[in-house]
Design an enzyme around this catalytic site. Structure first.
Site, PDB file in Angstrom:
ATOM      1  CB  CYS A 192      -0.830  -0.173   1.340  1.00  0.00           C
ATOM      2  SG  CYS A 192      -1.787   1.453   1.590  1.00  0.00           S
ATOM      3  N   GLY A 193       0.311   1.817  -0.853  1.00  0.00           N
ATOM      4  CA  GLY A 193       1.776   3.401  -0.894  1.00  0.00           C
ATOM      5  C   GLY A 193       1.272   3.787  -0.508  1.00  0.00           C
ATOM      6  CG  HIS A 194      -2.289   5.904   0.382  1.00  0.00           C
ATOM      7  ND1 HIS A 194      -2.272   7.704   0.013  1.00  0.00           N
ATOM      8  CD2 HIS A 194      -3.008   5.828  -0.620  1.00  0.00           C
ATOM      9  CE1 HIS A 194      -3.216   7.676  -1.488  1.00  0.00           C
ATOM     10  NE2 HIS A 194      -3.945   6.542  -1.785  1.00  0.00           N
ATOM     11  CB  CYS A 195       1.033   1.477   3.769  1.00  0.00           C
ATOM     12  SG  CYS A 195      -0.990   1.129   4.062  1.00  0.00           S
TER      13      CYS A 195
END
Length: 506
Positions: A63-66
């Protein structure tokens, strides 16, 4: 079924439009030696039970946002470890197969999701705070303090009340009695969603008249600025706050202070009307007429958003629209169907919304073009070919609903290729895939709540979800068991693939 992100209309809009395009990136997991605790199925319950207050992030490694705010989450954890008492931040890799039950238990529908667990995990609340280290620290310090702060002076009010945020305050002649107790119950329930306080005198508050009986006052930075309520039943107060804290028209622009209301808008169960214009050129000519329509339909199941084309790029991508169509009004109903009016004029807004309400507007159905060449083992299906290739094909079709960014989908792709090759001599069996991020799915037929989702439709019309293991052998066996027709021409060579090696890849 994959649980990487919800595909229901409202949640998808939040996940793809808000998180990706408002740059709202929840906190993330970090590496070894950090202050953030690593939890999994083996130690989760034991660890949580030892804490009166613990914050848990459910994340996925892909997950990029993670990944984006990993340093912020770790920095906050380091700071909060020195708080008295220490505030513990933890993480769970919800993408890990062994932790799927935890993800299901906590109703994780997208990554990352952060939960506040109190009283050994008995009470669970959503984390709705900032996503940078200092903001995380300040928010969580408030969460471990009293649910409602006392305002004893105008100075207290000035220090507690942020003029750009919703603020809930109870005004009482004394801090006792049923009304006050119910208010404190409500404060505990909503403490992660709102800033809350209580006072003996309304004169300390920046807005509103004095009151002579218990009053719940909602201060807000929009519309009528404040509103009073005097029914102190907990459910009634909660409903009042939910409704009164939603702007008549939510503004979506580059002002960060508006983003919580945009989040709230997309999280609503109402139908969603969204008008996108170029704010630098057209805001004034559209805003008043649009707000008049929103006031007309207030409380009638439609929420209204007024967005700048520049800020709303994510919405255009999500709905498959072009900037040239702006000024653009689109309505998405509670079932996920979309209706749109491109190049709308201010004078057309009221009549078009009335036509929608009266059932006179045809739905807009998003579809990729039907591919001219479709000769790969796994066939490409789009919305416009769904009837011909799947529902009315007269064949036995295994259909995958996927997202290009989905990690589980990428792992499944070569397995589906092998399954398709296994049935290449059987013209009655088709293995197919549909990109659910750019094609609308008939929700009355398919229940797609995560990626990948697999459905099998037999040639006689029997439609079944596939819930088995994602191995070549299990999928082939499922097709054999549920297919119609006389031929069963799966190659024997394909069946010799070692099942354990395939499972290892998953």
């Amino acid at each position: 079924m994959g649980m990487e992100s919800s595909a229901r209309s409202g949640i998808l809009v939040v996940s793809f439009v808000l998180l990706a395009f408002l740059n709202i990136s929840p906190a993330a997991a970090g590496g070894e030696g950090e202050k953030v605790l690593t939890l999994d199925r083996s130690n989760f319950t034991e660890t949580v039970s030892k804490h009166d207050f613990i914050v848990v992030e459910f994340y996925a490694p892909w997950c990029g946002h993670c990944k984006a705010l990993a340093p912020e989450y770790e920095k906050a954890a380091s700071t909060l470890s020195n708080h008295e008492p220490p505030i513990v931040l933890a993480k769970v890799d919800a993408n890990e197969e062994a932790n799927r039950e935890l993800a299901t238990e906590f109703e994780i529908q997208g990554f990352p999701t952060i939960k506040i667990l109190r009283n050994g995990g008995k009470n669970i609340q959503e984390y709705n705070g900032p996503r940078e280290a200092d903001g995380i620290v300040d928010y969580l310090k408030k969460q471990v303090g009293p649910a409602s702060a006392e305002i004893k002076s105008q100075e207290d009010a000035n220090s507690l009340i942020d003029e750009k945020k919703i603020f809930v305050v109870g005004v009482f002649p004394k801090f006792s009695g049923e009304e006050f107790e119910n208010f404190m119950t409500l404060a505990e329930k909503l403490r992660s969603d709102y800033d809350i306080a209580h006072t003996l005198d309304a004169k300390f508050l920046p807005r509103g008249e004095p009151v002579d009986k218990p009053t719940l006052r909602l201060l807000k930075p929009f519309d009528e600025q404040f509103v009073d309520f005097q029914d102190f039943k907990v459910d009634a107060m909660e409903k009042f706050i939910e409704e009164a804290s939603t702007p008549v028209v939510t503004v979506w622009d580059n002002d960060q202070s508006n983003h919580p209301y945009v989040n709230k808008f997309f999280g609503s169960s109402n139908a969603k009307a969204m008008l996108f214009v170029n704010f630098s050129k057209e805001q004034d000519s559209f805003e008043t007429k649009y707000k008049d329509v929103a006031i007309l339909y207030k409380g009638k199941g439609i929420s209204f958003l007024f967005g700048d084309v520049d800020a709303g790029q994510g919405a255009f991508q999500y709905f498959g629209l072009q900037e040239e169509q702006a000024p653009l009004l689109i309505i998405q109903n509670a079932e996920g169907q979309k209706y749109l009016k491109a190049n709308i004029e201010p004078s057309q807004i009221a009549s078009w919304v009335k036509d929608y309400v009266d059932g006179l507007v045809k739905p807009f159905i998003r579809s990729e073009p039907i591919p001219e060449v479709n000769n790969e083992p796994v066939k490409v299906v789009v919305t416009d070919s769904l009837q011909d290739m799947v529902l009315n094909s007269g064949k036995n079709v295994l259909l995958e609903f996927y997202a290009p960014w989905c990690g589980h989908c990428k792992k499944l792709a070569p397995i589906l290729d092998e399954v398709a090759i296994s049935f290449e001599n059987d013209s009655d069996v088709v293995i197919a895939k549909l990109d659910a991020t750019v094609n609308d799915i008939p929700s009355e037929t398919f229940d797609v709540q995560g990626y990948p989702t697999l459905y099998f439709r037999s040639s006689s019309g029997n439609l079944l979800p596939y819930d088995g293991e994602r191995t070549k052998e299990d999928i082939i066996e499922f097709i054999r068991k549920n297919r119609d027709g006389h031929a069963d021409l799966v190659s024997t060579e394909s069946e010799s693939v070692n099942a354990d090696s395939v499972k290892d890849e998953l």
